[in-house]
Design a protein around this motif. Structure first.
Motif, PDB file in Angstrom:
ATOM      1  N   LEU A 179      20.040 -16.078   4.138  1.00 47.89           N
ATOM      2  CA  LEU A 179      20.256 -15.342   2.901  1.00 47.89           C
ATOM      3  C   LEU A 179      18.910 -15.039   2.270  1.00 47.89           C
ATOM      4  CD1 LEU A 179      23.194 -17.404   1.348  1.00 47.89           C
ATOM      5  CD2 LEU A 179      23.300 -15.456   2.895  1.00 47.89           C
ATOM      6  N   GLY A 180      18.892 -14.030   1.411  1.00 41.21           N
ATOM      7  CA  GLY A 180      17.661 -13.679   0.726  1.00 41.21           C
ATOM      8  C   GLY A 180      17.200 -14.809  -0.184  1.00 41.21           C
ATOM      9  N   GLN A 181      15.898 -14.951  -0.329  1.00 39.67           N
ATOM     10  CA  GLN A 181      15.312 -15.955  -1.214  1.00 39.67           C
ATOM     11  C   GLN A 181      14.091 -15.358  -1.884  1.00 39.67           C
ATOM     12  OE1 GLN A 181      14.565 -19.097   1.711  1.00 39.67           O
ATOM     13  NE2 GLN A 181      16.262 -20.286   0.880  1.00 39.67           N
ATOM     14  N   GLY A 182      13.700 -15.956  -3.017  1.00 37.06           N
ATOM     15  CA  GLY A 182      12.510 -15.468  -3.685  1.00 37.06           C
ATOM     16  C   GLY A 182      12.761 -15.213  -5.157  1.00 37.06           C
ATOM     17  N   ASN A 183      12.270 -14.069  -5.631  1.00 38.45           N
ATOM     18  CA  ASN A 183      12.387 -13.722  -7.049  1.00 38.45           C
ATOM     19  C   ASN A 183      13.759 -13.124  -7.338  1.00 38.45           C
ATOM     20  OD1 ASN A 183      12.186 -12.391  -9.614  1.00 38.45           O
ATOM     21  ND2 ASN A 183       9.957 -12.537  -9.432  1.00 38.45           N
ATOM     22  N   ILE A 184      14.611 -13.895  -7.983  1.00 37.48           N
ATOM     23  CA  ILE A 184      15.981 -13.447  -8.243  1.00 37.48           C
ATOM     24  C   ILE A 184      16.003 -12.241  -9.168  1.00 37.48           C
ATOM     25  CG2 ILE A 184      16.268 -15.094 -10.155  1.00 37.48           C
ATOM     26  CD1 ILE A 184      19.004 -13.880  -7.735  1.00 37.48           C
ATOM     27  N   ARG A 185      15.098 -12.178 -10.117  1.00 34.88           N
ATOM     28  CA  ARG A 185      15.069 -11.048 -11.056  1.00 34.88           C
ATOM     29  C   ARG A 185      14.761  -9.738 -10.332  1.00 34.88           C
ATOM     30  NH1 ARG A 185      15.183 -12.495 -16.335  1.00 34.88           N
ATOM     31  NH2 ARG A 185      14.843 -14.702 -16.834  1.00 34.88           N
ATOM     32  N   GLU A 186      13.798  -9.783  -9.422  1.00 33.29           N
ATOM     33  CA  GLU A 186      13.456  -8.578  -8.671  1.00 33.29           C
ATOM     34  C   GLU A 186      14.640  -8.109  -7.826  1.00 33.29           C
ATOM     35  OE1 GLU A 186       9.970  -9.159  -6.375  1.00 33.29           O
ATOM     36  OE2 GLU A 186       8.618  -9.330  -8.112  1.00 33.29           O
ATOM     37  N   TRP A 187      15.352  -9.058  -7.217  1.00 34.74           N
ATOM     38  CA  TRP A 187      16.513  -8.706  -6.399  1.00 34.74           C
ATOM     39  C   TRP A 187      17.591  -8.055  -7.250  1.00 34.74           C
ATOM     40  CZ3 TRP A 187      21.635 -10.846  -5.997  1.00 34.74           C
ATOM     41  CH2 TRP A 187      22.339 -10.426  -4.843  1.00 34.74           C
TER      42      TRP A 187
ATOM     43  N   ILE B 119      26.915  -9.426  -3.123  1.00 33.97           N
ATOM     44  CA  ILE B 119      27.429  -8.132  -3.563  1.00 33.97           C
ATOM     45  C   ILE B 119      28.860  -8.005  -3.061  1.00 33.97           C
ATOM     46  CG2 ILE B 119      27.149  -5.640  -3.400  1.00 33.97           C
ATOM     47  CD1 ILE B 119      24.949  -7.104  -4.978  1.00 33.97           C
ATOM     48  N   ASN B 120      29.785  -7.679  -3.939  1.00 37.10           N
ATOM     49  CA  ASN B 120      31.187  -7.633  -3.539  1.00 37.10           C
ATOM     50  C   ASN B 120      31.531  -6.394  -2.725  1.00 37.10           C
ATOM     51  OD1 ASN B 120      33.990  -8.641  -3.713  1.00 37.10           O
ATOM     52  ND2 ASN B 120      34.317  -6.771  -4.915  1.00 37.10           N
TER      53      ASN B 120
ATOM     54  N   GLN C 281      27.271  -3.084   0.706  1.00 34.69           N
ATOM     55  CA  GLN C 281      26.739  -3.961   1.741  1.00 34.69           C
ATOM     56  C   GLN C 281      26.255  -3.152   2.945  1.00 34.69           C
ATOM     57  OE1 GLN C 281      29.625  -6.895   2.854  1.00 34.69           O
ATOM     58  NE2 GLN C 281      29.558  -7.967   0.901  1.00 34.69           N
ATOM     59  N   LYS C 282      27.080  -2.198   3.386  1.00 36.33           N
ATOM     60  CA  LYS C 282      26.711  -1.377   4.534  1.00 36.33           C
ATOM     61  C   LYS C 282      25.490  -0.505   4.223  1.00 36.33           C
ATOM     62  CE  LYS C 282      30.990  -1.004   7.167  1.00 36.33           C
ATOM     63  NZ  LYS C 282      31.938  -0.075   7.818  1.00 36.33           N
ATOM     64  N   TYR C 283      25.416  -0.001   3.006  1.00 32.22           N
ATOM     65  CA  TYR C 283      24.285   0.832   2.592  1.00 32.22           C
ATOM     66  C   TYR C 283      22.988   0.020   2.632  1.00 32.22           C
ATOM     67  CZ  TYR C 283      21.142   3.514  -0.392  1.00 32.22           C
ATOM     68  OH  TYR C 283      20.051   4.182  -0.893  1.00 32.22           O
ATOM     69  N   LEU C 284      23.068  -1.240   2.182  1.00 29.20           N
ATOM     70  CA  LEU C 284      21.884  -2.085   2.153  1.00 29.20           C
ATOM     71  C   LEU C 284      21.464  -2.515   3.554  1.00 29.20           C
ATOM     72  CD1 LEU C 284      22.846  -4.294  -0.914  1.00 29.20           C
ATOM     73  CD2 LEU C 284      21.005  -2.602  -0.824  1.00 29.20           C
ATOM     74  N   GLY C 285      22.446  -2.571   4.463  1.00 30.21           N
ATOM     75  CA  GLY C 285      22.147  -2.905   5.848  1.00 30.21           C
ATOM     76  C   GLY C 285      21.794  -4.370   6.037  1.00 30.21           C
ATOM     77  N   GLY C 286      21.021  -4.642   7.063  1.00 27.78           N
ATOM     78  CA  GLY C 286      20.635  -6.012   7.397  1.00 27.78           C
ATOM     79  C   GLY C 286      19.926  -6.021   8.732  1.00 27.78           C
TER      80      GLY C 286
ATOM     81  N   SER D  26      17.820 -11.696   8.159  1.00 21.69           N
ATOM     82  CA  SER D  26      18.412 -11.927   6.843  1.00 21.69           C
ATOM     83  C   SER D  26      19.285 -10.742   6.442  1.00 21.69           C
ATOM     84  CB  SER D  26      17.320 -12.143   5.792  1.00 21.69           C
ATOM     85  OG  SER D  26      16.527 -10.968   5.657  1.00 21.69           O
ATOM     86  N   ILE D  27      20.101 -10.960   5.423  1.00 21.48           N
ATOM     87  CA  ILE D  27      20.938  -9.893   4.882  1.00 21.48           C
ATOM     88  C   ILE D  27      20.550  -9.650   3.425  1.00 21.48           C
ATOM     89  CG2 ILE D  27      22.919 -10.114   6.413  1.00 21.48           C
ATOM     90  CD1 ILE D  27      24.169 -12.014   4.445  1.00 21.48           C
ATOM     91  N   PRO D  28      20.357  -8.384   3.035  1.00 22.16           N
ATOM     92  CA  PRO D  28      19.875  -8.078   1.694  1.00 22.16           C
ATOM     93  C   PRO D  28      20.939  -8.099   0.601  1.00 22.16           C
ATOM     94  CG  PRO D  28      20.119  -6.065   2.941  1.00 22.16           C
ATOM     95  CD  PRO D  28      20.441  -7.191   3.891  1.00 22.16           C
ATOM     96  N   TRP D  29      22.211  -8.261   0.976  1.00 17.33           N
ATOM     97  CA  TRP D  29      23.259  -8.225  -0.041  1.00 17.33           C
ATOM     98  C   TRP D  29      23.739  -9.611  -0.472  1.00 17.33           C
ATOM     99  CZ3 TRP D  29      27.499 -10.598   1.946  1.00 17.33           C
ATOM    100  CH2 TRP D  29      27.694 -10.553   3.328  1.00 17.33           C
ATOM    101  N   ALA D  30      23.096 -10.654   0.032  1.00 17.70           N
ATOM    102  CA  ALA D  30      23.420 -12.016  -0.370  1.00 17.70           C
ATOM    103  C   ALA D  30      22.122 -12.762  -0.665  1.00 17.70           C
ATOM    104  CB  ALA D  30      24.224 -12.730   0.713  1.00 17.70           C
ATOM    105  N   TYR D  31      22.157 -13.581  -1.688  1.00 19.15           N
ATOM    106  CA  TYR D  31      20.924 -14.212  -2.167  1.00 19.15           C
ATOM    107  C   TYR D  31      21.223 -15.629  -2.605  1.00 19.15           C
ATOM    108  CZ  TYR D  31      16.128 -13.567  -3.949  1.00 19.15           C
ATOM    109  OH  TYR D  31      14.764 -13.616  -4.130  1.00 19.15           O
ATOM    110  N   GLU D  32      20.340 -16.558  -2.261  1.00 20.56           N
ATOM    111  CA  GLU D  32      20.537 -17.931  -2.714  1.00 20.56           C
ATOM    112  C   GLU D  32      19.481 -18.284  -3.761  1.00 20.56           C
ATOM    113  OE1 GLU D  32      18.376 -20.920   0.334  1.00 20.56           O
ATOM    114  OE2 GLU D  32      20.089 -19.860   1.214  1.00 20.56           O
ATOM    115  N   VAL D  33      19.898 -19.074  -4.727  1.00 18.90           N
ATOM    116  CA  VAL D  33      19.013 -19.431  -5.837  1.00 18.90           C
ATOM    117  C   VAL D  33      19.317 -20.860  -6.257  1.00 18.90           C
ATOM    118  CG1 VAL D  33      20.627 -18.436  -7.513  1.00 18.90           C
ATOM    119  CG2 VAL D  33      18.227 -18.721  -8.134  1.00 18.90           C
ATOM    120  N   ASN D  34      18.283 -21.572  -6.683  1.00 11.64           N
ATOM    121  CA  ASN D  34      18.499 -22.929  -7.180  1.00 11.64           C
ATOM    122  C   ASN D  34      17.519 -23.256  -8.311  1.00 11.64           C
ATOM    123  OD1 ASN D  34      16.038 -23.446  -5.730  1.00 11.64           O
ATOM    124  ND2 ASN D  34      17.250 -23.890  -3.887  1.00 11.64           N
TER     125      ASN D  34
END
Length: 228
Positions: free
Chosen positions: A37-45, A205-206, A211-216, A220-228
């Motif tokens: 899953l995507g990781q990093g700056n949640i605000r930018e995503w 992203i629901n 999701q298809k537009y964002l691809g992958g 990794s997949i760009p439509w899902a992101y993990e944050v902690n």
């Protein structure tokens, strides 16, 4: 019964034909079965989407990611994240349905976790993978959260999994990306997804169209992101 048939037919109509090269169950043992899953700056995503983009919020559960494959309605194979066949180890567990009322090939991803695992400890992410499945069988829970190769949105996917007798994760959703920080703060304060051992949240992203537009890719997949 009519409602069950309606839901099943909806799933069947939207299942894609799975080619050998696209199936994670054809990967060689040792290769990575699931993309990150995507990781990093949640605000930018979040800023890359429209303000009213619907986002599903799920717990990032501490456990073992597994893939489950059914062919002609019968359980065929279970793999872990390294594409290792663990079907025999898990075949006796009642938490995995042995058959489904769907003859189409269907591949599902879920997470196997021990409900006694302490929450919020990142070093326990691989906890179950170094344990004996059978010795923990009474404490293990399977939470299914994805149907591969299926053209329905994420929320509908979860409902179809529930209809197929899988446990699905608790979810929250919002149409306002400005609310994400509120959910994150609630989780950090121990007020959200308290039924699971967690080490973060997963934002998805629901919209299947988006999701298809964002691809992958295979990493990794760009439509899902993990944050902690």
């Amino acid at each position: 019964m009519r409602e069950e048939n309606k839901v099943s037919n909806h799933l069947i109509r939207n299942l894609e034909r799975i080619s050998p090269e696209n199936s994670i169950f054809n990967y060689k043992s040792g290769s990575k079965a699931f993309v990150s899953l995507g990781q990093g700056n949640i605000r930018e995503w979040l800023e890359t989407f429209l303000p009213n983009t619907r986002i599903i919020i799920e717990p990032k559960i501490i456990g073992t990611n597994i893939g489950i494959q059914y062919i002609n309605g019968e359980l065929n194979k279970v793999i872990n994240k390294n594409s290792q066949d663990i079907t025999e180890s898990l075949s006796s567990l009642k938490i995995i349905p042995k058959s489904l009322p769907i003859k189409n090939r269907i591949e599902i991803q879920g997470i196997l976790f021990d409900y006694k695992t302490t929450s919020n400890k990142k070093d326990q992410t691989e906890f179950i993978e170094i344990q004996n499945f059978k010795s923990q069988s009474k404490r293990l829970i399977l939470c299914a959260f994805q149907i591969f190769h299926c053209n329905i949105n994420h929320y509908q996917s979860l409902q179809e999994l529930k209809h197929l007798n899988f446990e699905i994760p608790q979810t929250q959703f919002t149409n306002f990306i400005s609310d994400i920080e509120i959910y994150l703060q609630c989780w950090r304060e121990g007020k959200l997804f308290t039924s699971y051992p967690t080490n973060g949240l997963v934002l998805k992203i629901n919209s299947r169209k988006l999701q298809k537009y964002l691809g992958g890719n295979n990493i990794s997949i760009p439509w899902a992101y993990e944050v902690n």
